[in-house]
Scaffold this active site. Structure first.
Site, PDB file in Angstrom:
ATOM      1  N   THR A   8       0.840  -1.190   0.000  1.00  0.00           N
ATOM      2  CA  THR A   8       0.000   0.000   0.000  1.00  0.00           C
ATOM      3  C   THR A   8       0.878   1.244   0.000  1.00  0.00           C
ATOM      4  OG1 THR A   8      -1.788   1.153   1.161  1.00  0.00           O
ATOM      5  CG2 THR A   8      -0.129   0.121   2.535  1.00  0.00           C
ATOM      6  N   ALA A  11      -0.295   5.776   4.103  1.00  0.00           N
ATOM      7  CA  ALA A  11       0.498   5.876   5.342  1.00  0.00           C
ATOM      8  C   ALA A  11      -0.337   5.468   6.555  1.00  0.00           C
ATOM      9  CB  ALA A  11       1.012   7.303   5.505  1.00  0.00           C
ATOM     10  N   ASP A  73      -8.010  -5.395   0.543  1.00  0.00           N
ATOM     11  CA  ASP A  73      -8.984  -4.713  -0.303  1.00  0.00           C
ATOM     12  C   ASP A  73     -10.251  -4.592   0.518  1.00  0.00           C
ATOM     13  OD1 ASP A  73      -9.725  -3.467  -2.740  1.00  0.00           O
ATOM     14  OD2 ASP A  73     -10.964  -5.194  -3.216  1.00  0.00           O
ATOM     15  N   SER A  74     -10.903  -3.451   0.410  1.00  0.00           N
ATOM     16  CA  SER A  74     -12.049  -3.213   1.278  1.00  0.00           C
ATOM     17  C   SER A  74     -13.078  -2.364   0.585  1.00  0.00           C
ATOM     18  CB  SER A  74     -11.572  -2.515   2.560  1.00  0.00           C
ATOM     19  OG  SER A  74     -10.959  -1.282   2.224  1.00  0.00           O
ATOM     20  N   ASP A 160     -16.952   7.041   5.557  1.00  0.00           N
ATOM     21  CA  ASP A 160     -17.004   7.183   7.024  1.00  0.00           C
ATOM     22  C   ASP A 160     -18.052   8.199   7.499  1.00  0.00           C
ATOM     23  OD1 ASP A 160     -15.214   5.263   8.031  1.00  0.00           O
ATOM     24  OD2 ASP A 160     -13.486   6.542   7.647  1.00  0.00           O
ATOM     25  N   HIS A 185     -13.495  -3.067  10.207  1.00  0.00           N
ATOM     26  CA  HIS A 185     -13.292  -4.205   9.300  1.00  0.00           C
ATOM     27  C   HIS A 185     -11.803  -4.459   9.057  1.00  0.00           C
ATOM     28  CE1 HIS A 185     -13.387  -0.415   7.309  1.00  0.00           C
ATOM     29  NE2 HIS A 185     -13.142  -0.873   6.103  1.00  0.00           N
TER      30      HIS A 185
HETATM   31  P1  IMP Z   1      -9.189   0.275  -0.635  1.00  0.00           P
HETATM   32  O1  IMP Z   1      -9.367  -1.051   0.009  1.00  0.00           O
HETATM   33  O2  IMP Z   1      -8.162   1.104   0.058  1.00  0.00           O
HETATM   34  O3  IMP Z   1      -9.015   0.166  -2.130  1.00  0.00           O
HETATM   35  O4  IMP Z   1     -10.560   1.081  -0.400  1.00  0.00           O
HETATM   36  C1  IMP Z   1     -11.705   0.899  -1.176  1.00  0.00           C
HETATM   37  C2  IMP Z   1     -12.764   1.964  -0.948  1.00  0.00           C
HETATM   38  O5  IMP Z   1     -13.697   1.481   0.011  1.00  0.00           O
HETATM   39  C3  IMP Z   1     -12.286   3.308  -0.411  1.00  0.00           C
HETATM   40  O6  IMP Z   1     -11.959   4.174  -1.460  1.00  0.00           O
HETATM   41  C4  IMP Z   1     -13.519   3.799   0.326  1.00  0.00           C
HETATM   42  O7  IMP Z   1     -14.423   4.374  -0.573  1.00  0.00           O
HETATM   43  C5  IMP Z   1     -14.136   2.506   0.857  1.00  0.00           C
HETATM   44  N1  IMP Z   1     -13.638   2.203   2.228  1.00  0.00           N
HETATM   45  C6  IMP Z   1     -12.861   1.162   2.595  1.00  0.00           C
HETATM   46  N2  IMP Z   1     -12.611   1.201   3.914  1.00  0.00           N
HETATM   47  C7  IMP Z   1     -13.217   2.303   4.371  1.00  0.00           C
HETATM   48  C8  IMP Z   1     -13.286   2.903   5.669  1.00  0.00           C
HETATM   49  O8  IMP Z   1     -12.716   2.436   6.681  1.00  0.00           O
HETATM   50  N3  IMP Z   1     -13.994   4.033   5.751  1.00  0.00           N
HETATM   51  C9  IMP Z   1     -14.620   4.607   4.686  1.00  0.00           C
HETATM   52  N4  IMP Z   1     -14.573   4.113   3.457  1.00  0.00           N
HETATM   53  C10 IMP Z   1     -13.880   2.953   3.292  1.00  0.00           C
END
Ligand code: IMP
Length: 202
Positions: A8, A11, A73-74, A160, A185
């Site tokens: 990633t 930071a 990934d989230s 958020d 998560h």
């Molecule tokens: P990535 O896993 O960093 O690619 O995040 C994917 C997208 O999911 C982010 O751009 C946010 O839109 C959303 N997302 C993932 N985790 C969070 C969180 O903890 N708070 C708010 N949005 C989140």
């Protein structure tokens, strides 16, 4: 010291994993970010699931750097939208990483959805790929809540400001960062990796 790459450039994610290792008393592991290894081409996220994307990123990172590599990934899954935005969370409005447009589009789509059906969950998959090992490790974390109608709070990022975790009245953008890490998560998924990292530390 065993070097482990967290694939990633964020930071905040690096700091979070380093804090968790310290809190778990896990010494002997040094977490590096993508900025600390030679650059390599990063493939676009094309997987159908969070797990597929996490594994693909961790595999690429491990294969190019030779380091044990973690990737996550989230995203946000909204029940009234059959689980969307899901893997499209970062680019829901069509522009990758445009948090404000993504949130505004989602709120507009949910305008007529009554409070009783505004449940959602943040979901995270994290993968650990160790060069030469036969097994790839994938863990998941989920954080359930509901979506409010107007953004509140300035902490955090993405969705958020409209996500209120179960058992709380504050949005996750109103939680102090340490409080979010403890229940989020991503926090849950990364903590599930700790025993595997411990095994790497020897
Ligand atoms: P990535 O896993 O960093 O690619 O995040 C994917 C997208 O999911 C982010 O751009 C946010 O839109 C959303 N997302 C993932 N985790 C969070 C969180 O903890 N708070 C708010 N949005 C989140």
């Amino acid at each position: 010291m065993t070097k482990v790459l967290l694939a990633t450039r964020n930071a905040g994610k690096l700091a979070e994993l380093r804090r968790m290792l310290e809190a778990a008393g896990l010494r002997g592991i040094e977490i590096l970010g993508l900025a600390e290894v030679p650059a390599f081409p990063e493939a676009p996220e094309t997987g159908a699931t969070f797990a597929e994307n996490a594994v693909a990123k961790a595999r690429d990172a491990a294969a190019t750097t030779g380091l044990p590599s973690i990737a996550d990934d989230s995203g946000l899954t909204v029940d009234a939208l059959s689980g969307m935005p899901g893997v499209f969370s970062a680019r829901w409005s069509g522009r990758h990483g445009d948090d404000v447009s993504n949130l505004e589009l989602l709120l507009a789509q949910l305008h007529d959805v009554p409070d009783a059906r505004r449940s959602a969950a943040f979901v995270c998959a994290a993968a650990l790929v160790v060069p030469g090992a036969t097994e790839e490790i994938v863990v998941h974390g989920e954080w359930r809540g509901r979506l409010v109608r107007a953004p509140r709070g300035t902490n955090g990022f993405g969705y958020d400001p409209i996500f209120v975790p179960e058992g709380d009245e504050r949005t996750s953008a109103e939680l102090p960062p340490a409080e979010k890490d403890a229940v989020s998560h991503r926090g849950r998924a990364l903590r599930a990796l700790l025993p595997h990292l411990k095994a790497l530390a020897g």
